[in-house]
Design an enzyme around this catalytic site. Structure first.
Site, PDB file in Angstrom:
ATOM      1  N   ASP A 178      -4.136  -1.452  -0.839  1.00 53.00           N
ATOM      2  CA  ASP A 178      -5.286  -1.698   0.046  1.00 53.00           C
ATOM      3  C   ASP A 178      -6.604  -1.088  -0.462  1.00 53.00           C
ATOM      4  O   ASP A 178      -7.671  -1.676  -0.293  1.00 53.00           O
ATOM      5  CB  ASP A 178      -4.980  -1.220   1.479  1.00 53.00           C
ATOM      6  CG  ASP A 178      -4.444   0.204   1.549  1.00 53.00           C
ATOM      7  OD1 ASP A 178      -4.398   0.885   0.509  1.00 53.00           O
ATOM      8  OD2 ASP A 178      -4.079   0.647   2.658  1.00 53.00           O
ATOM      9  N   SER A 237       0.806  -1.229   0.000  1.00 51.60           N
ATOM     10  CA  SER A 237       0.000   0.000   0.000  1.00 51.60           C
ATOM     11  C   SER A 237       0.834   1.272   0.000  1.00 51.60           C
ATOM     12  O   SER A 237       0.824   2.061   0.959  1.00 51.60           O
ATOM     13  CB  SER A 237      -0.963  -0.049   1.181  1.00 51.60           C
ATOM     14  OG  SER A 237      -1.757  -1.197   1.037  1.00 51.60           O
ATOM     15  N   ARG A 248       7.208   6.429  -4.632  1.00 48.02           N
ATOM     16  CA  ARG A 248       7.776   7.061  -3.429  1.00 48.02           C
ATOM     17  C   ARG A 248       7.221   6.334  -2.212  1.00 48.02           C
ATOM     18  O   ARG A 248       6.095   5.845  -2.245  1.00 48.02           O
ATOM     19  CB  ARG A 248       7.387   8.541  -3.364  1.00 48.02           C
ATOM     20  CG  ARG A 248       5.911   8.802  -3.213  1.00 48.02           C
ATOM     21  CD  ARG A 248       5.574  10.279  -3.297  1.00 48.02           C
ATOM     22  NE  ARG A 248       5.248  10.669  -4.667  1.00 48.02           N
ATOM     23  CZ  ARG A 248       4.003  10.710  -5.150  1.00 48.02           C
ATOM     24  NH1 ARG A 248       2.979  10.384  -4.415  1.00 48.02           N
ATOM     25  NH2 ARG A 248       3.783  11.066  -6.394  1.00 48.02           N
TER      26      ARG A 248
HETATM   27  C1  BGC Z   1      -0.437   5.067   0.207  1.00 49.68           C
HETATM   28  C2  BGC Z   1      -1.556   4.346  -0.503  1.00 49.68           C
HETATM   29  C3  BGC Z   1      -2.445   3.659   0.508  1.00 49.68           C
HETATM   30  C4  BGC Z   1      -2.881   4.618   1.607  1.00 49.68           C
HETATM   31  C5  BGC Z   1      -3.710   3.944   2.682  1.00 49.68           C
HETATM   32  C6  BGC Z   1      -0.965   5.953   1.298  1.00 49.68           C
HETATM   33  O1  BGC Z   1       0.106   6.528   2.012  1.00 49.68           O
HETATM   34  O2  BGC Z   1       0.322   5.827  -0.709  1.00 49.68           O
HETATM   35  O3  BGC Z   1      -1.062   3.380  -1.418  1.00 49.68           O
HETATM   36  O4  BGC Z   1      -3.570   3.159  -0.157  1.00 49.68           O
HETATM   37  O5  BGC Z   1      -1.742   5.198   2.200  1.00 49.68           O
HETATM   38  O6  BGC Z   1      -3.027   2.903   3.281  1.00 49.68           O
END
Ligand code: BGC
Length: 500
Positions: free
Chosen positions: A233, A180, A195
């Site tokens: 996620d 995620s 990133r």
């Molecule tokens: C991430 C996402 C993720 C979200 C919730 C963000 O910091 O970049 O990919 O879906 O957090 O977990």
């Protein structure tokens, strides 16, 4: 003698720690506390800083909507609008046994998911809390840890009984990997980390294919798993929620980080034209909208506390929207306000304040606990300040802290509503209405968060905002990931778009 009170109880924090308090406090004692009037004056100042008017929200939504559209046009935008190669909705009849590994912001989870069809499933799982060191160590080591945990889990759960992994010699189980963090994907089993977010900083990972790195670790530990799909996620949440509630059109996470996913027609994603996918096919888009307004800071109402959070983070300028909303940062915003009042000589004169002066010492869970304190004397708040920070508080101060938590929590929820509203408005979902599957610690545990999101949607859209209803989503990172692996396997077996 000053009046004294006693209060006692226990509370379990999301970190698993149990906070027991048994306290005696005094309001009018020798320490020089701020008066009720002083605290009320300060509160008024913070009210004007943290309050978001409906008009301001509508301006944010307009800019947000343009940003989402721009992200579909070309590659490399700050809000990257990532095509995930999850084609369309699940049928609800996906079946079989799948492994899911979920590397989120706080924990690593390994799961065995049995999809039973008709929207039903069973899940067996183990959870490991990630240490702060693991979030900064060499990237490959982090993936090695994931593979090692998966191997241990499989070894513990291989057997004949229900809920056990039934493996013939040489057989491998299909695996969905939930990672995620923003990754640009050329195929569903590939993902180049754009990133790190949520405080992670593992070297030699940004710009690398994390799917490949994880596959390498799986091989190293000889894990009997067949890597099928890389997903995040929110995409998992969208798909798992639709599996059980087909009215779902948006999946959101409001937890340590924040993000949303929805389903888009390929005709509306100009940047993937060269992939020769039919115009009327649909692909889930992982918006990665936590990055909204990053670097330029043109649209969001950032206070000086937000700017400090940003500048002192490991990624200054990035994830601007997420830094105003998500669980990783809300406690820190509150702590910075409190520290300002300490520096100005308003709070805790004559007391040792070094504990609360430590960055990130103030957990976002404290804001939820403060807001939900049911006692007139605000005993929970006494407990938090004495137990964690060795600080004595008066009732007037505690009332101030509770009101401040409410301002910060309410602003987060109203800004969260803006992101949902931008997707609703872009996709034209308002008249027919839609369900939004939402998950994450803020959404699930912060008292009143969902109600405040709904209020925010009404402020943006008027009465029609009631057509947009969020609900507690299914487990996207475990079950959702397994469904996506099942859908991908079926798609590839049918020979459909095997190049992605
Ligand atoms: C991430 C996402 C993720 C979200 C919730 C963000 O910091 O970049 O990919 O879906 O957090 O977990």
């Amino acid at each position: 003698m000053p009046a004294s009170r006693r209060g006692s109880g226990t509370v379990t924090l999301p970190t698993g720690q149990t906070l027991a308090f048994h306290t005696r406090t005094q309001d009018e004692e020798d320490l020089p506390h701020a008066t009720k009037k002083t605290m009320a004056d300060h509160l008024r100042k913070y009210e004007s800083l943290f309050t978001l008017t409906p008009q301001r929200m509508r301006m944010i939504v307009d800019a947000f909507k343009d940003t989402l559209e721009a992200g579909l046009e070309k590659h490399g935008n700050t809000v990257p609008m990532i095509p995930t190669y999850v084609f369309g909705w699940p049928t609800g009849n996906e079946t079989g046994e799948y492994l899911a590994v979920d590397l989120g912001g706080t924990n690593l989870r390994v799961c065995l998911v049995t999809l039973q069809g008709a929207g039903r499933f069973e899940i067996t799982q183990s959870k490991y809390r990630l240490t702060e060191d693991q979030k900064q160590e060499e990237g490959q080591k982090l993936f090695d840890f994931c593979a090692e945990c998966l191997k241990t889990f499989i070894d513990q759960h291989v057997g004949e009984e229900p809920g056990m992994i039934n493996l013939k010699p040489g057989e491998k189980l299909p695996l969905g990997f939930t990672f995620s963090y923003p990754c640009s994907q050329n195929r569903i089993d590939h993902g180049e980390l754009i990133r790190w977010t949520k405080g992670f900083g593992n070297p030699n990972t940004e710009g690398h294919d994390v799917a490949e790195m994880f596959r390498k670790s799986l091989q190293k530990y000889d894990v009997p798993a067949d890597f099928i799909s890389l997903t995040c996620d929110t995409t998992g949440t969208l798909i798992a929620s639709h599996y059980v509630n087909p009215k779902t059109k948006i999946g959101c996470i409001f937890g340590t980080g924040c993000n949303a996913a929805y389903m888009e027609k390929v005709a509306n994603i100009p940047k993937i034209k060269e992939l020769n996918i039919k115009d009327d096919a649909e692909i889930a888009i992982n918006c990665e909208y936590g990055a909204f307004d990053s670097f330029e800071h043109e649209h969001l109402p950032r206070t000086k506390y937000d700017q400090i959070v940003d500048e002192t983070s490991n990624k200054p300028g990035e994830q601007a929207y997420e830094k105003l909303i998500s669980g990783r940062y809300l406690g820190e915003i509150m702590r910075l306000v409190i520290c300002e009042l300490i520096d100005d000589g308003v709070l805790f004169l004559g007391q040792e304040t070094y504990k609360i002066e430590k960055s990130y010492a103030f957990d976002t869970a404290f804001l939820s606990l403060m807001e939900s304190d049911p006692t007139d004397e605000l005993l929970m708040i006494i407990g938090i300040f004495t137990h964690f920070f060795a600080l004595e508080t008066t009732l007037a101060e505690r009332q101030f802290f509770r009101a401040l938590a409410k301002l910060i929590g309410r602003r987060a929820a109203r800004l969260s509503a803006c992101g949902i509203a931008a997707i609703v408005s872009k996709m034209g979902y308002l008249d027919e209405g839609c369900a939004v599957g939402a998950d994450g610690s803020l959404y699930n545990k912060y008292p009143g968060f969902a109600d405040r999101v709904h209020e925010g949607l009404i402020d943006v859209f008027g009465d029609k905002g009631r057509n947009i209803v969020t609900y507690h989503a299914e487990d996207g990172s475990g079950v959702g990931s397994a469904i996506i692996a099942a859908m991908t396997k079926a798609r590839k077996e049918k020979g459909l778009y095997t190049h992605v």
